[in-house]
Design a protein around this motif. Structure first.
Motif: not given
Length: 207
Positions: A110-120
């Motif tokens: 998912r290199t298109y985002t910096d949101r890698h938290g479980l919720k996201d």
């Protein structure tokens, strides 16, 4: 879905289905040694979550839990394996591997985002909106609230489904072998954290 709370070990009669087991931890903070391990959460992905609670003063002997986590034939699924395996090594004295880390897999595909938290991750890949309200609650309190129990259980409830989705993306992007190499290294990365190298990149060329 049923959440089972146990004190200081898994009961001997608890059985998990064959295959990977999802694992998470809750602690008083993020520094093993300073911040004690309070809870270990487990799920085989079949609709039941087991929470093993350690109170202040626990000896962390937990033979049944250690036998499960230390089984080299059982893949353990984490969301942030680096912390979880590190704090369990520090307090339980075991390296709970081999492992798969959904956060690491997410960073690889998912290199298109910096949101890698479980919720996201759960929201995007599974369409489920997790509550993280209890994330910073007091896990060392004398009693866990119902909200804390549900939060802790939800941290392992979706890891099997996330792995399936992430595996498809890793294969699609040709990064399956790279991901496995990262997973294989994570126990060593956790040991470096415990030994005093939490932030330094010892592989860097710095002069």
């Amino acid at each position: 879905m049923t959440v089972h709370l146990h004190q200081e070990d898994l009961p001997a009669d608890v059985r998990f289905a064959d295959g990977p087991i999802a694992v998470d931890t809750e602690a008083m903070g993020l520094i093993p040694g300073r911040d004690r391990l309070c809870l270990v959460q487990l799920s085989d992905g079949k609709g039941h979550e087991h929470l093993v609670r350690f109170r202040n003063g626990s000896d962390y002997s937990a033979p049944n839990l250690k036998a499960l986590l230390g089984d080299p034939s059982r893949l353990k699924l984490y969301h942030f394996a680096r912390f979880d395996v590190g704090i369990m090594q520090a307090y339980l004295g075991i390296m709970a591997a081999p492992l798969y880390c959904t956060r690491t897999a997410s960073r690889l595909v998912r290199t298109y985002t910096d949101r890698h938290g479980l919720k996201d991750l759960v929201k995007e890949l599974l369409g489920v909106d997790l509550s993280k309200q209890q994330q910073t609650s007091d896990w060392g309190a004398p009693e866990l609230t119902d909200a804390q129990r549900e939060y802790a259980a939800s941290d392992v409830r979706y890891l099997h489904a996330l792995k399936a989705q992430l595996d498809e993306r890793l294969a699609r992007e040709g990064r399956t072998e790279l991901a496995q190499a990262c997973f294989d290294f994570l126990p060593a990365r956790a040991l470096l954290d415990i030994a005093g190298w939490p932030d330094q990149d010892i592989f860097a060329h710095d002069g």
